[in-house]
Design an enzyme around this catalytic site. Structure first.
Site, PDB file in Angstrom:
ATOM      1  CB  SER A 119      -4.351  -1.733   6.340  1.00  0.00           C
ATOM      2  OG  SER A 119      -3.857  -1.471   5.041  1.00  0.00           O
ATOM      3  CG  HIS A 140      -4.971  -3.118  10.563  1.00  0.00           C
ATOM      4  ND1 HIS A 140      -6.098  -2.412  10.215  1.00  0.00           N
ATOM      5  CD2 HIS A 140      -3.913  -2.358  10.183  1.00  0.00           C
ATOM      6  CE1 HIS A 140      -5.739  -1.279   9.646  1.00  0.00           C
ATOM      7  NE2 HIS A 140      -4.425  -1.210   9.622  1.00  0.00           N
ATOM      8  CD  GLU A 152      -9.674  -2.970  11.602  1.00  0.00           C
ATOM      9  OE1 GLU A 152     -10.864  -2.808  11.307  1.00  0.00           O
ATOM     10  OE2 GLU A 152      -8.758  -2.865  10.769  1.00  0.00           O
ATOM     11  CG  ASN A 190      -7.740   1.024   6.283  1.00  0.00           C
ATOM     12  OD1 ASN A 190      -7.737   2.146   6.779  1.00  0.00           O
ATOM     13  ND2 ASN A 190      -6.660   0.275   6.244  1.00  0.00           N
TER      14      ASN A 190
END
Length: 291
Positions: A119, A140, A152, A190
């Protein structure tokens, strides 16, 4: 190459979620973890989650039965040799991920594609630990994998177009929507989400509000489905800290400095929901704020 068999390294929350969606998409799954108890727990979790889908009418009992049969488990990386695609879903620590990459590559077919579910960690650096950086990509998934629609995709410096296209097509086969990120620390989700959570921890640390006030304010004031501290417990405070450390070290900006309170909770082993205690205490029927 047609991707028919998926290898998954790691049977934790993310690994079992990826196995869940892949098996329902009629792909064969080989899930590897060096802890046999974790493998058993993963299978129990997958069955329980699929049972909920059956009860809600999202899948049939026949779908569940067939999907469970497609999942094989092992404690050895050698058993990943039939895989057309292998995704690593181990702990969010760069050296551990690199060790896994170096260990698994000798057991794979030359054409097998590789990915990490990281991540936050550089895909280019992880790819460099393999014997096939052009066939390596970041994939991800969001947590919980069966419910969250987004994946992602992150290309490393060496990732070739064919690898990107095949993994994008795989994500779509799994019923996911993709967003492509450049290979910067923490990518898109993130990069935005974790600093918000870290700021919520600072808000608690500085006494601006208590746990309940902060989470209530963001649920009702910003229309978030979960308060940031509740979300941090759900993600895992150890994971939150790891991502903030990647941002802080990778971007060299003080605004990403992990809150000392977050560091203290992780040092205490208060990782959140999975540990039974974080910003909430989960020992009773209802979570209770700890501050």
């Amino acid at each position: 190459m047609t991707i028919e068999t998926i290898g998954i390294i790691g049977a934790g929350q993310m690994g079992n979620g990826i196995a869940h969606v892949c098996s329902l998409a009629k792909l064969d799954v080989i899930m590897v973890d060096n802890n046999p108890a974790q493998l058993n727990k993963a299978l129990e979790t997958i069955r329980a989650n699929m049972n909920r889908q059956v009860k809600r009418g999202l899948i049939t009992q026949a779908d569940e039965d067939a999907a469970i049969k497609r999942i094989k488990t092992s404690q050895s990386l050698k058993d990943l040799s039939p895989s057309d695609f292998v995704i690593e879903a181990a702990t969010e620590k760069e050296e551990i991920k690199k060790e896994i990459m170096r260990a698994v590559c000798p057991h794979l077919k030359a054409e097998t594609l590789l990915a990490s579910n990281t991540s936050s960690i550089s895909i280019t650096r992880l790819a460099a630990a393999t014997d096939r950086p052009q066939k390596f990509i970041g994939m991800h998934f969001m947590n919980p994998v069966p419910l969250m629609k987004l994946v992602e995709l992150i290309r490393g410096l060496a990732t070739d177009d064919d690898t990107f296209t095949q993994i994008r097509d795989l994500a779509e086969k799994l019923g996911k929507t993709t967003a492509t990120s450049e290979d910067f620390p923490a990518f898109i989700v993130n990069r935005i989400l974790l600093p918000m959570i870290n700021e919520a921890v600072y808000t608690l640390y500085e006494g601006v509000g208590n746990v309940d006030a902060i989470d209530t304010a963001m649920r009702l004031g910003a229309n978030h489905p979960m308060g940031p501290l509740e979300l941090a417990d759900f993600i895992g405070l150890d994971v939150c800290l790891a991502v903030m450390q990647v941002l802080y070290e990778g971007l060299a900006d003080s605004k990403y400095r992990p809150c000392p309170l977050l560091v203290k909770y992780v040092e205490a082993g208060w990782y959140g929901k999975k540990a039974g205690r974080g910003f909430y205490d989960y020992s009773g029927e209802t979570p209770v704020p700890t501050r």
